[in-house]
Design an enzyme around this catalytic site. Structure first.
Site, PDB file in Angstrom:
ATOM      1  N   ASN A 253       0.875  -1.177   0.000  1.00 55.16           N
ATOM      2  CA  ASN A 253       0.000   0.000   0.000  1.00 55.16           C
ATOM      3  C   ASN A 253       0.910   1.224   0.000  1.00 55.16           C
ATOM      4  OD1 ASN A 253      -1.766   2.080   0.589  1.00 55.16           O
ATOM      5  ND2 ASN A 253      -2.633   1.116   2.424  1.00 55.16           N
TER       6      ASN A 253
ATOM      7  N   ARG B 167      -2.340  -1.681  -3.791  1.00 57.73           N
ATOM      8  CA  ARG B 167      -3.383  -0.671  -3.799  1.00 57.73           C
ATOM      9  C   ARG B 167      -3.101   0.232  -4.987  1.00 57.73           C
ATOM     10  NH1 ARG B 167      -4.351   3.746   0.970  1.00 57.73           N
ATOM     11  NH2 ARG B 167      -5.946   4.949  -0.076  1.00 57.73           N
TER      12      ARG B 167
ATOM     13  N   HIS C  98     -10.748   6.025  -1.103  1.00 58.65           N
ATOM     14  CA  HIS C  98     -10.761   5.318   0.196  1.00 58.65           C
ATOM     15  C   HIS C  98     -11.620   4.052   0.153  1.00 58.65           C
ATOM     16  CE1 HIS C  98      -9.563   9.204   2.515  1.00 58.65           C
ATOM     17  NE2 HIS C  98      -8.517   8.407   2.405  1.00 58.65           N
TER      18      HIS C  98
ATOM     19  N   ARG D 119      -5.157  19.364   2.436  1.00 62.00           N
ATOM     20  CA  ARG D 119      -6.020  19.632   1.274  1.00 62.00           C
ATOM     21  C   ARG D 119      -7.227  20.472   1.681  1.00 62.00           C
ATOM     22  NH1 ARG D 119      -6.579  13.484  -0.573  1.00 62.00           N
ATOM     23  NH2 ARG D 119      -4.712  13.020   0.624  1.00 62.00           N
TER      24      ARG D 119
ATOM     25  N   GLU E 134      -6.859  -1.636   5.525  1.00 63.37           N
ATOM     26  CA  GLU E 134      -6.851  -1.707   4.054  1.00 63.37           C
ATOM     27  C   GLU E 134      -5.990  -2.864   3.567  1.00 63.37           C
ATOM     28  OE1 GLU E 134      -5.471   2.333   3.927  1.00 63.37           O
ATOM     29  OE2 GLU E 134      -7.281   3.013   2.914  1.00 63.37           O
TER      30      GLU E 134
END
Ligand code: ADP
Length: 380
Positions: free
Chosen positions: A12, A66, A155, A216, A353
């Site tokens: 990932n 990923r 996500h 962000r 994840e």
């Protein structure tokens, strides 16, 4: 080596760190689960080299990745072959910071270990269950249909994992209901789930939309971009402002680290946290439109899992929905943190994840899955 149990490796790769996991192939028991800071490892390539030492040492039989963008077509993980790779390369302009990186790693491994099957799991795939309307922007039809300017959402691995464990945490009935999942980390987004499937999400065409994040800006009047462009900013400088200099870091003028901001006595730190929570509450409320209400809210990600203050700050702005936290449970590291008389259940669940990716690899490595193409030659 062959008497060692077979394992799956999942990678990932983020912008500043690479998380990886090594799992037993038979039952997905984790063997190793670590994060490598790329800077400390001397860069991205040396970090990957470090991880690839596991392949021979641990009898790795397949690798999962990923991959940020699966575009409109990839609604599920896939085994990577030349055709898949070519398709994914076409999506690089949609995620220029991440997609080329992800694909370079896959190609590098294909060259080194051509016999090893590789699986791509996409951040966008989980959201492909959304209606066309949920994915549309109010832009000229040509941009939507020909240019693919739609809400892809991100996500997805985290949401898929939460959806997979929610029945065990909250019961089957709640898990089937109207659920908002808040993934609050450095990147932050929310997804509205019905019957465990995504019906709406806050990130859009890029991971810049929706919630205020670490660096962000989140949802921002696009007129600001035009105004700044007219004033002489460039695509590059605007990207820097909106992706790297905004959010918690920009508003506080201090840092994007929520722990530091919560510990700070500066009014700008408190204002940044409050704005983060106001954005989050507004976005959650907007998702209740897509769901027609809300039965449960789930917090996950580094901030969502760990900060009782942030959870309380966000939910106190949603009290008109009937959400009530139990302060003792909220502070006590519990999975269920709502009060007995709350109209909405509230849970804290640690996301994983990497395990989700390992599950994808296992599924695609079953004999019934589409055939592997281990002998495929990857384009240089
Ligand atoms: P990424 O999106 O990079 O994977 P994480 O999900 O690890 O990020 O989340 C990182 C954020 O979580 C940081 O802002 C960090 O300050 C915050 N965080 C981690 N632990 C805590 C804590 N105990 N209290 C408050 N915030 C925390």
């Amino acid at each position: 080596m062959s008497d060692q149990p077979k394992t799956y490796l999942v990678i990932n790769a983020g912008s500043s760190s690479i998380k990886y996991g090594l799992y037993r192939a038979d039952d997905l028991t984790p063997i190793e689960h670590k994060t490598i800071e790329t800077k400390k490892a001397g860069g991205y390539a040396p970090a990957i080299e470090e991880i690839l030492k596991l392949v021979k040492a641990h009898n790795v039989v397949a690798i999962g990745h990923r991959v940020v963008h699966g575009g409109k077509d990839y609604a599920a993980p896939v085994k990577v072959d030349d055709k898949v790779l070519a398709d994914l390369e076409k999506l690089s302009p949609l995620a220029p910071l991440h997609q080329p990186h992800n694909l370079k790693t896959i190609k590098m491994i294909a060259e080194r270990f051509p016999e090893l099957p590789q699986v791509a799991s996409f951040d966008t795939a989980f959201h492909r269950t959304q209606s066309k309307l949920s994915q549309m922007y109010a832009l000229p039809r040509k941009l939507t249909e020909d240019e693919g300017i739609v809400r892809y959402g991100f996500h997805g691995l985290s949401y898929e994992y939460i959806a997979s464990v929610l029945p065990a945490v909250a019961g089957a009935e709640t898990a089937k209901g109207r659920v908002i999942v808040a993934h609050l980390g450095n990147g932050a987004s929310m997804a509205a789930l019905k019957d465990g499937k995504s019906v709406a999400t806050t990130m859009g065409f890029t991971p810049l939309d929706g919630l205020m994040m670490g660096t962000r800006a989140g949802a921002t009047d696009p007129g600001i971009l035009l105004y700044l462009l007219e004033k002489g900013e460039t695509a590059q400088s605007l990207s820097d402002i909106f992706q790297k200099q905004s959010g918690l870091k920009g508003v506080s003028g201090l840092t994007e680290d929520v722990r530091e901001l919560l510990a700070s006595s500066k009014p700008e730190a408190k204002e940044a946290i409050d704005l983060f929570c106001l954005y989050a509450a507004r976005q959650a409320a907007s998702l209740t439109v897509d769901l027609g209400g809300v039965d449960a809210i789930v917090f996950t990600g580094g901030i969502g899992e760990n900060s009782e203050d942030i959870r309380n700050n966000i939910l106190s702005r949603l009290s008109h929905l009937g959400v009530k936290l139990d302060p003792a449970l909220n502070n006590a590291d519990q999975a269920a943190i709502h009060s007995a008389d709350s109209a909405v259940k509230v849970y804290v669940i640690k996301t994983d994840e990497e395990l989700m990716m390992a599950q994808h690899v296992k599924k695609l490595m079953q004999p019934s899955a589409p055939a592997a193409k281990p002998d495929i030659k990857f384009a240089p």
